[in-house]
Scaffold this motif. Structure first.
Motif, PDB file in Angstrom:
ATOM      1  N   MET A  42      76.739  12.101  21.965  1.00 31.48           N
ATOM      2  CA  MET A  42      77.244  12.096  20.435  1.00 31.48           C
ATOM      3  C   MET A  42      78.693  12.134  20.650  1.00 31.48           C
ATOM      4  O   MET A  42      79.261  12.089  21.626  1.00 31.48           O
ATOM      5  N   GLY A  43      79.312  11.728  19.323  1.00 30.22           N
ATOM      6  CA  GLY A  43      80.710  11.729  19.143  1.00 30.22           C
ATOM      7  C   GLY A  43      81.156  13.147  19.288  1.00 30.22           C
ATOM      8  O   GLY A  43      80.409  14.165  18.994  1.00 30.22           O
ATOM      9  N   HIS A  44      82.665  13.214  19.336  1.00 29.31           N
ATOM     10  CA  HIS A  44      83.265  14.457  19.347  1.00 29.31           C
ATOM     11  C   HIS A  44      83.025  15.342  18.062  1.00 29.31           C
ATOM     12  O   HIS A  44      83.066  16.558  18.177  1.00 29.31           O
ATOM     13  N   ASN A  45      83.051  14.568  16.950  1.00 29.80           N
ATOM     14  CA  ASN A  45      82.922  15.385  15.896  1.00 29.80           C
ATOM     15  C   ASN A  45      81.415  15.905  15.507  1.00 29.80           C
ATOM     16  O   ASN A  45      81.267  17.323  15.287  1.00 29.80           O
ATOM     17  N   THR A  46      80.557  15.123  16.071  1.00 29.46           N
ATOM     18  CA  THR A  46      79.135  15.991  16.005  1.00 29.46           C
ATOM     19  C   THR A  46      78.961  17.162  16.993  1.00 29.46           C
ATOM     20  O   THR A  46      78.333  18.047  16.911  1.00 29.46           O
ATOM     21  N   TRP A  47      79.700  16.829  18.082  1.00 36.09           N
ATOM     22  CA  TRP A  47      79.790  17.882  19.244  1.00 36.09           C
ATOM     23  C   TRP A  47      80.442  19.226  18.490  1.00 36.09           C
ATOM     24  O   TRP A  47      79.607  20.480  18.664  1.00 36.09           O
ATOM     25  N   LEU A  48      81.338  19.099  17.571  1.00 30.61           N
ATOM     26  CA  LEU A  48      81.950  20.357  17.092  1.00 30.61           C
ATOM     27  C   LEU A  48      80.935  20.899  16.297  1.00 30.61           C
ATOM     28  O   LEU A  48      81.284  22.287  15.931  1.00 30.61           O
ATOM     29  N   THR A  49      79.821  20.382  15.894  1.00 30.09           N
ATOM     30  CA  THR A  49      78.834  20.817  14.832  1.00 30.09           C
ATOM     31  C   THR A  49      77.828  21.887  15.824  1.00 30.09           C
ATOM     32  O   THR A  49      77.233  22.551  14.889  1.00 30.09           O
ATOM     33  N   LEU A  50      77.914  21.514  17.111  1.00 24.12           N
ATOM     34  CA  LEU A  50      76.916  22.422  17.933  1.00 24.12           C
ATOM     35  C   LEU A  50      77.420  23.851  18.119  1.00 24.12           C
ATOM     36  O   LEU A  50      78.664  23.727  18.428  1.00 24.12           O
ATOM     37  N   LYS A  51      76.927  24.869  17.858  1.00 27.31           N
ATOM     38  CA  LYS A  51      77.281  25.968  18.662  1.00 27.31           C
ATOM     39  C   LYS A  51      77.246  26.194  19.971  1.00 27.31           C
ATOM     40  O   LYS A  51      78.196  26.988  20.659  1.00 27.31           O
ATOM     41  N   LYS A  52      76.438  25.530  20.720  1.00 27.97           N
ATOM     42  CA  LYS A  52      76.455  25.305  22.232  1.00 27.97           C
ATOM     43  C   LYS A  52      75.916  24.330  22.546  1.00 27.97           C
ATOM     44  O   LYS A  52      75.082  23.490  21.837  1.00 27.97           O
ATOM     45  N   PRO A  53      75.949  23.882  23.793  1.00 24.19           N
ATOM     46  CA  PRO A  53      75.232  22.622  24.340  1.00 24.19           C
ATOM     47  C   PRO A  53      73.665  22.711  24.016  1.00 24.19           C
ATOM     48  O   PRO A  53      73.166  23.718  24.016  1.00 24.19           O
ATOM     49  N   LEU A  54      73.219  21.599  23.759  1.00 21.97           N
ATOM     50  CA  LEU A  54      71.781  21.186  23.526  1.00 21.97           C
ATOM     51  C   LEU A  54      71.158  21.779  25.072  1.00 21.97           C
ATOM     52  O   LEU A  54      71.501  21.128  26.086  1.00 21.97           O
TER      53      LEU A  54
END
Ligand code: NAP
Length: 159
Positions: A42-54
């Protein structure tokens, strides 16, 4: 295999204001079940939408400059070629999970698309799949999931 997985509205929108412009728990469940046990880039912007790692997946975050605190099952790579090199050593599929920049950059390397068709037209969307993203793919299967959603499966047409 390199598989892109995305949820798309009627006009190709995938995001608005840095987040998903909808919430379908059926699609989240489908995403989790489909990707578990594999690697997700994932891109960094999408990472920022996650509350925690998948959970139960290798999280590969693409970023040229951002620092991410070291944590279990998360690696940060600085360019696309590093992801493609790592893929050779992974004994699992690599799921490309967005966002817009990352779908666009990986498009030439994608073997298969899994597309949840969101029955909405999002006003003011600001992230989209590439306009031609399915041009070199053909639909091989579709299935219904809950909440009235349809998922289409597309495979690259051999040239
Ligand atoms: N509907 C869906 O299925 C779905 C799925 C995922 C995301 N989304 C949505 O998509 C939107 C985000 O998309 P986006 O295009 O803004 O961001 P993105 O693709 O998630 O992330 C972009 C960032 O990733 C890094 N990056 C991208 N390409 C890179 C490369 N080749 N090498 C190194 N780093 C690279 C850069 O981070 P740095 O700036 O840190 O260098 C760049 O700023 C959000 O609205 C999100 O909710 C929707």
């Amino acid at each position: 295999m390199i598989i892109a997985i995305v949820a798309v509205d009627r006009q190709g929108a995938i995001g608005k204001g840095g987040t998903l412009p909808w919430h379908y728990s059926a699609d989240m469940k489908f995403f989790r079940e489909t990707t578990t046990g594999n690697a997700c880039v994932m891109g960094h912007n999408t990472w920022l939408t996650l509350k925690k790692p998948l959970q139960n997946r290798l999280n590969i975050v693409l970023s040229r400059q951002s620092q991410i605190e070291p944590q279990d099952a998360v690696i940060v790579l600085r360019n696309l070629n590093s992801v493609l090199s790592l893929k050779k050593y992974l004994g699992c599929d690599l799921f490309v999970m967005g966002g817009e920049q990352v779908y666009r950059e990986f498009l030439p390397y994608i073997d298969k698309w899994i597309v949840t068709e969101v029955p909405l037209t999002v006003e003011g969307a600001d992230a989209f799949v590439p306009a031609d993203y399915l041009d070199e793919f053909s639909r091989v299967e579709s299935k219904q999931i809950e909440e009235g959603l349809t998922v289409g499966y597309y495979e690259r047409v051999p040239t």
